[in-house]
Design a protein around this motif. Structure first.
Motif, PDB file in Angstrom:
ATOM      1  N   ASN A  41       3.523   2.297  -2.604  1.00  0.00           N
ATOM      2  CA  ASN A  41       2.857   3.046  -2.767  1.00  0.00           C
ATOM      3  C   ASN A  41       2.812   3.134  -4.850  1.00  0.00           C
ATOM      4  OD1 ASN A  41       0.565   4.592  -2.059  1.00  0.00           O
ATOM      5  ND2 ASN A  41       2.195   6.756  -1.767  1.00  0.00           N
ATOM      6  N   VAL A  42       3.743   3.556  -4.931  1.00  0.00           N
ATOM      7  CA  VAL A  42       4.356   3.351  -6.501  1.00  0.00           C
ATOM      8  C   VAL A  42       3.629   2.197  -7.109  1.00  0.00           C
ATOM      9  CG1 VAL A  42       5.783   3.587  -8.389  1.00  0.00           C
ATOM     10  CG2 VAL A  42       6.401   4.705  -6.372  1.00  0.00           C
ATOM     11  N   ARG A  43       3.759   1.118  -6.811  1.00  0.00           N
ATOM     12  CA  ARG A  43       3.263  -0.106  -6.984  1.00  0.00           C
ATOM     13  C   ARG A  43       2.045   0.210  -7.018  1.00  0.00           C
ATOM     14  NH1 ARG A  43       4.818  -6.611  -5.344  1.00  0.00           N
ATOM     15  NH2 ARG A  43       3.455  -7.651  -6.956  1.00  0.00           N
ATOM     16  N   ILE A  97      12.139   3.573   1.974  1.00  0.00           N
ATOM     17  CA  ILE A  97      11.743   2.583   0.445  1.00  0.00           C
ATOM     18  C   ILE A  97      10.667   2.021   0.854  1.00  0.00           C
ATOM     19  CG2 ILE A  97      13.208   1.548  -0.935  1.00  0.00           C
ATOM     20  CD1 ILE A  97      15.801   2.968  -0.631  1.00  0.00           C
ATOM     21  N   PRO A  98      10.422   0.688   1.300  1.00  0.00           N
ATOM     22  CA  PRO A  98       9.362  -0.045   1.080  1.00  0.00           C
ATOM     23  C   PRO A  98       7.989   0.348   1.245  1.00  0.00           C
ATOM     24  CG  PRO A  98      11.219  -1.290   2.465  1.00  0.00           C
ATOM     25  CD  PRO A  98      11.362   0.338   2.611  1.00  0.00           C
ATOM     26  N   VAL A  99       7.798   1.654   1.983  1.00  0.00           N
ATOM     27  CA  VAL A  99       6.248   1.805   2.084  1.00  0.00           C
ATOM     28  C   VAL A  99       6.328   2.921   0.384  1.00  0.00           C
ATOM     29  CG1 VAL A  99       5.319   3.543   3.251  1.00  0.00           C
ATOM     30  CG2 VAL A  99       7.007   2.305   4.523  1.00  0.00           C
ATOM     31  N   MET A 100       7.149   3.419   0.100  1.00  0.00           N
ATOM     32  CA  MET A 100       7.238   3.828  -0.740  1.00  0.00           C
ATOM     33  C   MET A 100       7.305   3.662  -2.114  1.00  0.00           C
ATOM     34  SD  MET A 100      10.594   6.914  -0.467  1.00  0.00           S
ATOM     35  CE  MET A 100      10.130   8.065  -2.015  1.00  0.00           C
ATOM     36  N   ALA A 135      -5.600   3.355   1.792  1.00  0.00           N
ATOM     37  CA  ALA A 135      -4.436   2.710   1.797  1.00  0.00           C
ATOM     38  C   ALA A 135      -2.942   4.251   1.301  1.00  0.00           C
ATOM     39  CB  ALA A 135      -4.174   2.193   0.400  1.00  0.00           C
ATOM     40  N   VAL A 136      -3.386   4.925   0.647  1.00  0.00           N
ATOM     41  CA  VAL A 136      -3.035   6.408   0.364  1.00  0.00           C
ATOM     42  C   VAL A 136      -2.415   6.928   1.779  1.00  0.00           C
ATOM     43  CG1 VAL A 136      -2.923   8.383  -0.647  1.00  0.00           C
ATOM     44  CG2 VAL A 136      -3.422   6.385  -2.003  1.00  0.00           C
ATOM     45  N   VAL A 137      -3.584   7.558   2.172  1.00  0.00           N
ATOM     46  CA  VAL A 137      -3.435   8.170   3.502  1.00  0.00           C
ATOM     47  C   VAL A 137      -2.615   7.003   4.744  1.00  0.00           C
ATOM     48  CG1 VAL A 137      -4.831   9.166   5.434  1.00  0.00           C
ATOM     49  CG2 VAL A 137      -5.870   8.940   3.346  1.00  0.00           C
ATOM     50  N   THR A 138      -2.881   5.803   4.537  1.00  0.00           N
ATOM     51  CA  THR A 138      -2.131   5.546   5.853  1.00  0.00           C
ATOM     52  C   THR A 138      -0.504   5.432   4.910  1.00  0.00           C
ATOM     53  OG1 THR A 138      -4.238   4.028   6.088  1.00  0.00           O
ATOM     54  CG2 THR A 138      -1.818   3.125   7.077  1.00  0.00           C
ATOM     55  N   ARG A 193      -3.784   1.254 -14.682  1.00  0.00           N
ATOM     56  CA  ARG A 193      -3.855  -0.302 -15.370  1.00  0.00           C
ATOM     57  C   ARG A 193      -4.847   0.077 -15.405  1.00  0.00           C
ATOM     58  NH1 ARG A 193       0.050  -3.189 -12.786  1.00  0.00           N
ATOM     59  NH2 ARG A 193       2.121  -2.542 -13.915  1.00  0.00           N
ATOM     60  N   ARG A 194      -5.822  -0.551 -14.423  1.00  0.00           N
ATOM     61  CA  ARG A 194      -7.683  -0.151 -14.112  1.00  0.00           C
ATOM     62  C   ARG A 194      -8.405   0.835 -14.531  1.00  0.00           C
ATOM     63  NH1 ARG A 194      -8.469  -1.120  -7.855  1.00  0.00           N
ATOM     64  NH2 ARG A 194      -7.148  -3.703  -7.324  1.00  0.00           N
TER      65      ARG A 194
END
Length: 447
Positions: free
Chosen positions: A437-439, A431-434, A370-373, A446-447
Motif C-alpha cells: 500500500n505504501v509503495r 507488513i507485506p500488505v502495508m 486497490a486502496v479499498v481492497t 510521483r505521478r
C-alpha cells in the motif's frame, strides 16, 4: 580608528551563526511538539511489539526459553491451523465481495435520483460497532424461524414450493386399526367396496389443526366405493366423547392423504375433506389403507447457518453488510473524478454499457479499488469481534480465526507464549500488505 570598509568586513561572519541558531531553535520546538506523540507511539506500539516478540520465545510460565517451539505450534496445533485456514478464506472472500458490491452500488447509484438516500442506508451499518453488529446477526441467524430473520425468509420460500405437513406429531391412539409402516401408518386388514373405514389419530394440538378443518363426521357407505373418516379422536375433559367414533367437538384431518396399497403398490389415493371424510374408487377393493409418511413430515426448520459448515460464510456475510458501504463511499468518490469525456467517447464509438464499465470505468478506478481492497485485507486479518459474538460455543472452533485464537490462548488457556507468537505472526502477515500500500501511494505521488 577603523575605516567603514574594514568595520563592515569584520561583521559579515556573524550572519551564518544567527541562521544556525534560528534553525536549531526551530528543531528544538519541533522536537518538543513531536515528543508527546513519540512517547505515545513508543508506549502503545513499539514497546508492545518488542515485548510480544521477546515473550514469544518463552514458555507458558515465562521462566524458560522455548526457542521457536511457539512458532512451530502455529503450524502443528489443530486449532491454530483451523484459524489460519479460516483467515485465508476471510482474506480472499471478504475484501473481494465487499469491494465488488461497493463498486456495483457506486456505479448504479450514480444514475438514479435517490442515489444519495441509498448510499446513506448502505453506509449506515458503519455507524454500528462490531459488538452491536455481532448481536444483531446472532439473532438474524437464529435456527428458530420465529426468531431468526434468515430462516424465516428461507422457510417462507421453501414452504411456498413444498408445503410442510400439518400433522407432524399425529399418531394412532388406543384401539386404532392403524400400525406403523415406513414412517406412516397402515391398516392391519384389507377393505372392501361399500365398507366404511374409521382412521382415528391423536397427537395434534387443537391450535395446530389446519385452519379449514371442520367437525368430523362419520362417512356414509357408497356402493362400489370405499368411504371413511380420519380425524382427531380426542375431546378435552375426563369422560367426554366416545373413543373410536367422531364426536361433534372433534375435528377432521383436512388434507390428509390416504392410499390404497396392494402388494406394495398404490392402486388408488384420496385426500380427506375438511370434515375428515374421504372416498376411494372400486380399484381399492381388497387393499390396505395407508396414511403415507408425507402426512407426518416434520416442518422445515430452515438452514443451520451457525453450524460447522456454514458458520464462516455466515459471519463473512455480516462483515460484508458492515463494510460494503465503506467501499461504496470511497469508490463513489473516485468515480466522481473519472473524466466523463472518456465514458461518452466510448459510448459514441458504439460500446455497450457493460463494455464501458469493464474496459473504461474499472481500469480508471483501479487505484481506488486497490486502496479499498488492501484496507479491507488488513482489517480482516484482525477480525475478532464478529467471530467471538456470532459463532455459538458448539461451532466456535470451526469459525476460529487467528485473532480469536490469540485471545483464547492468552486468556483462556494460559499460554501467553503461543499467543505472543500468533501476534507476531499476524504482524508479519500485515507488513507485506502495508508495504504494498505504501509503495503504491508513493507511485501515485510521483505521478
Amino acid at each position: 580608528m577603523a575605516s567603514p570598509a574594514t568595520a563592515g568586513v569584520g561583521k559579515t561572519p556573524a550572519a551564518p551563526r544567527r541562521r544556525r541558531s534560528v534553525t536549531g531553535t526551530r528543531r528544538t520546538v519541533a522536537a518538543l511538539f513531536l515528543l508527546p506523540a513519540l512517547v505515545l507511539l513508543g508506549a502503545l506500539v513499539v514497546y508492545p511489539i518488542g515485548y510480544s516478540l521477546i515473550r514469544s520465545f518463552y514458555n507458558a510460565n515465562g521462566d524458560g526459553f522455548a526457542g521457536f517451539d511457539n512458532y512451530k505450534a502455529i503450524f502443528t496445533d489443530d486449532g491454530i491451523r483451523t484459524a489460519l485456514k479460516n483467515n485465508i478464506i476471510w482474506v480472499v472472500f471478504a475484501p473481494t465481495v465487499s469491494t465488488a458490491l461497493g463498486l456495483v452500488f457506486a456505479v448504479l447509484t450514480e444514475r438514479v435520483r435517490w442515489g444519495t438516500a441509498f448510499k446513506l442506508v448502505v453506509f449506515m451499518p458503519m455507524a454500528i460497532s462490531m459488538l452491536a453488529a455481532g448481536i444483531i446477526f446472532r439473532l438474524v441467524y437464529d435456527q428458530d424461524p420465529d426468531k431468526g430473520v434468515a430462516n424465516a425468509v428461507w422457510v417462507g420460500i421453501h414452504d411456498t414450493f413444498a408445503q410442510s405437513s400439518a400433522f407432524p406429531n399425529a399418531h394412532p391412539g388406543r384401539a386404532s386399526p392403524l400400525k406403523p409402516d415406513q414412517g406412516g401408518f397402515i391398516t392391519g386388514g384389507t377393505v372392501r367396496t361399500g365398507q366404511t373405514v374409521l382412521l382415528p389419530l391423536v397427537g395434534v394440538a387443537p391450535d395446530q389443526m389446519p385452519g379449514g378443518a371442520k367437525s368430523a363426521v362419520a362417512a356414509k357407505p357408497e356402493p362400489g366405493k370405499i368411504t371413511g373418516t380420519t380425524w382427531q379422536d380426542f375431546t378435552r375433559g375426563k369422560g367426554v366423547g366416545r373413543l373410536g367414533v367422531p364426536d361433534p367437538s372433534e375435528l377432521g384431518y383436512d388434507g390428509m392423504r390416504i392410499e390404497a396399497v396392494k402388494n406394495g403398490k398404490v392402486v388408488a389415493s384420496a385426500t380427506a375433506a375438511a370434515d375428515g371424510t374421504f372416498s376411494l374408487p372400486a380399484a381399492a377393493d381388497g387393499a390396505q389403507l395407508r396414511l403415507p409418511a408425507s402426512n407426518f413430515k416434520q416442518p422445515y426448520n430452515g438452514v443451520d447457518w451457525l453450524g460447522p459448515t456454514l458458520v464462516t460464510p455466515a459471519i463473512i456475510g455480516s462483515y460484508v453488510w458492515m463494510w460494503a458501504g465503506f467501499a461504496m463511499v470511497l469508490i463513489a468518490a473516485g468515480l466522481a473524478g473519472v473524466p466523463r469525456e472518456l465514458l461518452e467517447a466510448a459510448r459514441v464509438d458504439g460500446a455497450t454499457e457493460w463494455q464501458v464499465f469493464r474496459k473504461v470505468t474499472v481500469p480508471l478506478l483501479a487505484p481506488v479499488l486497490a486502496v479499498v481492497t488492501v484496507t479491507l485485507m488488513i482489517n480482516v486479518l484482525k477480525v475478532f469481534d464478529l467471530v467471538y459474538i456470532i459463532a455459538p460455543g458448539s461451532s466456535q472452533d470451526d469459525a476460529n480465526v487467528l485473532a480469536l485464537e490469540l485471545y483464547r490462548k492468552g486468556f483462556s488457556e494460559g499460554q501467553p507464549g503461543i499467543a505472543s507468537a500468533i501476534a507476531v505472526f499476524l504482524l508479519l502477515l500485515v507488513i507485506p500488505v502495508m508495504w504494498f500500500n505504501v509503495r503504491r501511494l508513493r507511485r501515485e505521488e510521483r505521478r
